[in-house]
Write a protein that holds these residues in place. Sequence first.
Motif, PDB file in Angstrom:
ATOM      1  N   SER A 137       0.586  -1.042  -0.129  1.00  0.00           N
ATOM      2  CA  SER A 137      -0.136   0.337   0.288  1.00  0.00           C
ATOM      3  C   SER A 137       1.055   1.155   0.080  1.00  0.00           C
ATOM      4  O   SER A 137       1.903   1.271   0.243  1.00  0.00           O
ATOM      5  CB  SER A 137      -0.671  -0.133   1.478  1.00  0.00           C
ATOM      6  N   ILE A 138       0.452   2.264  -0.327  1.00  0.00           N
ATOM      7  CA  ILE A 138       0.758   3.236  -0.082  1.00  0.00           C
ATOM      8  C   ILE A 138       1.648   4.116   1.430  1.00  0.00           C
ATOM      9  O   ILE A 138       1.030   3.739   2.082  1.00  0.00           O
ATOM     10  CB  ILE A 138       0.070   4.931  -0.141  1.00  0.00           C
ATOM     11  N   GLY A 139       2.600   5.069   0.864  1.00  0.00           N
ATOM     12  CA  GLY A 139       3.338   5.560   2.514  1.00  0.00           C
ATOM     13  C   GLY A 139       5.000   4.487   3.143  1.00  0.00           C
ATOM     14  O   GLY A 139       5.253   4.145   3.865  1.00  0.00           O
ATOM     15  N   GLU A 140       4.591   2.776   2.543  1.00  0.00           N
ATOM     16  CA  GLU A 140       5.280   2.069   2.925  1.00  0.00           C
ATOM     17  C   GLU A 140       6.928   2.535   2.238  1.00  0.00           C
ATOM     18  O   GLU A 140       8.046   1.780   2.818  1.00  0.00           O
ATOM     19  CB  GLU A 140       5.588   0.683   2.513  1.00  0.00           C
ATOM     20  N   GLY A 141       7.154   3.118   1.207  1.00  0.00           N
ATOM     21  CA  GLY A 141       8.291   4.011   0.986  1.00  0.00           C
ATOM     22  C   GLY A 141       9.519   3.045  -0.576  1.00  0.00           C
ATOM     23  O   GLY A 141      10.789   3.268  -0.436  1.00  0.00           O
ATOM     24  N   LYS A 142       8.678   2.571  -1.128  1.00  0.00           N
ATOM     25  CA  LYS A 142       9.233   2.244  -2.453  1.00  0.00           C
ATOM     26  C   LYS A 142       9.996   2.650  -3.052  1.00  0.00           C
ATOM     27  O   LYS A 142      10.951   2.149  -3.493  1.00  0.00           O
ATOM     28  CB  LYS A 142       7.925   1.335  -2.920  1.00  0.00           C
ATOM     29  N   SER A 143       9.449   4.357  -2.979  1.00  0.00           N
ATOM     30  CA  SER A 143      10.021   5.167  -3.650  1.00  0.00           C
ATOM     31  C   SER A 143      11.532   5.421  -3.410  1.00  0.00           C
ATOM     32  O   SER A 143      13.275   4.930  -4.308  1.00  0.00           O
ATOM     33  CB  SER A 143       9.752   5.785  -4.268  1.00  0.00           C
ATOM     34  N   THR A 144      11.849   5.206  -2.665  1.00  0.00           N
ATOM     35  CA  THR A 144      13.237   5.874  -1.853  1.00  0.00           C
ATOM     36  C   THR A 144      14.454   4.966  -1.814  1.00  0.00           C
ATOM     37  O   THR A 144      15.164   4.881  -1.875  1.00  0.00           O
ATOM     38  CB  THR A 144      12.475   6.094   0.583  1.00  0.00           C
ATOM     39  N   ILE A 145      13.812   3.138  -1.910  1.00  0.00           N
ATOM     40  CA  ILE A 145      14.037   1.812  -1.523  1.00  0.00           C
ATOM     41  C   ILE A 145      14.444   2.293  -3.269  1.00  0.00           C
ATOM     42  O   ILE A 145      16.251   1.267  -3.606  1.00  0.00           O
ATOM     43  CB  ILE A 145      13.551   0.865  -1.410  1.00  0.00           C
ATOM     44  N   ALA A 146      13.921   2.394  -4.433  1.00  0.00           N
ATOM     45  CA  ALA A 146      14.306   1.867  -5.450  1.00  0.00           C
ATOM     46  C   ALA A 146      15.382   2.789  -6.255  1.00  0.00           C
ATOM     47  O   ALA A 146      16.430   2.422  -6.699  1.00  0.00           O
ATOM     48  CB  ALA A 146      13.037   1.801  -6.235  1.00  0.00           C
ATOM     49  N   SER A 147      15.358   3.685  -5.520  1.00  0.00           N
ATOM     50  CA  SER A 147      16.329   5.059  -5.897  1.00  0.00           C
ATOM     51  C   SER A 147      17.489   4.555  -4.806  1.00  0.00           C
ATOM     52  O   SER A 147      19.350   4.579  -6.119  1.00  0.00           O
ATOM     53  CB  SER A 147      15.326   6.495  -5.601  1.00  0.00           C
ATOM     54  N   ASN A 148      17.374   4.400  -4.106  1.00  0.00           N
ATOM     55  CA  ASN A 148      19.027   3.999  -3.259  1.00  0.00           C
ATOM     56  C   ASN A 148      19.272   2.632  -3.577  1.00  0.00           C
ATOM     57  O   ASN A 148      20.815   2.004  -4.014  1.00  0.00           O
ATOM     58  CB  ASN A 148      18.365   3.375  -1.675  1.00  0.00           C
ATOM     59  N   ILE A 149      18.596   1.787  -4.392  1.00  0.00           N
ATOM     60  CA  ILE A 149      19.061   0.800  -5.151  1.00  0.00           C
ATOM     61  C   ILE A 149      19.849   0.536  -6.014  1.00  0.00           C
ATOM     62  O   ILE A 149      21.104   0.260  -6.208  1.00  0.00           O
ATOM     63  CB  ILE A 149      18.282  -0.850  -4.862  1.00  0.00           C
ATOM     64  N   ALA A 150      19.325   1.888  -7.055  1.00  0.00           N
ATOM     65  CA  ALA A 150      19.891   1.854  -8.374  1.00  0.00           C
ATOM     66  C   ALA A 150      21.054   2.472  -8.186  1.00  0.00           C
ATOM     67  O   ALA A 150      21.723   2.493  -9.228  1.00  0.00           O
ATOM     68  CB  ALA A 150      18.200   2.634  -8.945  1.00  0.00           C
ATOM     69  N   ILE A 151      21.028   3.346  -7.415  1.00  0.00           N
ATOM     70  CA  ILE A 151      22.506   4.198  -7.264  1.00  0.00           C
ATOM     71  C   ILE A 151      22.997   2.900  -6.603  1.00  0.00           C
ATOM     72  O   ILE A 151      24.809   3.220  -7.264  1.00  0.00           O
ATOM     73  CB  ILE A 151      22.401   5.164  -5.611  1.00  0.00           C
TER      74      ILE A 151
END
Length: 231
Positions: A52-66
């Motif tokens: 669901s929303i607000g679980e931090g997926k976007s932050t984690i996706a960005s950090n994994i990519a970097i």
Amino acid sequence: MFKKKRMHHGRKLVISTDRKSIVAEQIRTVRANIKFAMKDKECKTLLVTSTSIGEGKSTIASNIAISFAQEGQKVLLVDADLRKPTMHYTFNKPVSPGLTNFLMSNWCLSNILKDSGVVGLDLITCGPMPSNPAELLGSSTMNIFLEETISLYDLIIFDAPPLLSVADAQILSAKCDGTILVTSSGTTEKRNLYKVKEVLEVSNANVLGLILNHFKLEKNHYYYEYYGEKD
């Protein structure tokens, strides 16, 4: 962009800004586990989603990519959340042009790519938000997008909407080599995890693992909050 000034602060890209932190080390562990999980099959496309929303997926996706870019790989991070895009905030880039320009208006790939500011990492933001996100992500044009990007990059990471909210992530999970599910410690309900499991099984998704986010260790141990950012 706004009549009144509103500040959108970038999310915590700790893998880039604080590489010696415990959190950065955990991201590198995630990177290693992804490679281990896919050791018998090349992983070119990776989907990051949540229940669901607000679980931090976007932050984690960005950090994994970097993290993969820091290892020397050529990485593309795609904001495939066509309903609530955030990657343009994270990297302080304009939201358009982006993925929807390619899918709806036949833009060339080179015209929607953005420099993330991280060596080895390119970015594709959402673009203009469409009225039919699920249809676009399931389209033949999306398959063309995958073919073009796979030929150019070592790894493409998609930040997708939550699985239980809309069909978008389920559609993408069937197209990607691996899927990572992000859940929030203390807030994600077990029944929702079971629902997500059923959804991913229907799409024959290759689930590589689950990341427990916002987890706190006891103060008498190393103390930190895994991430404080929301989607």
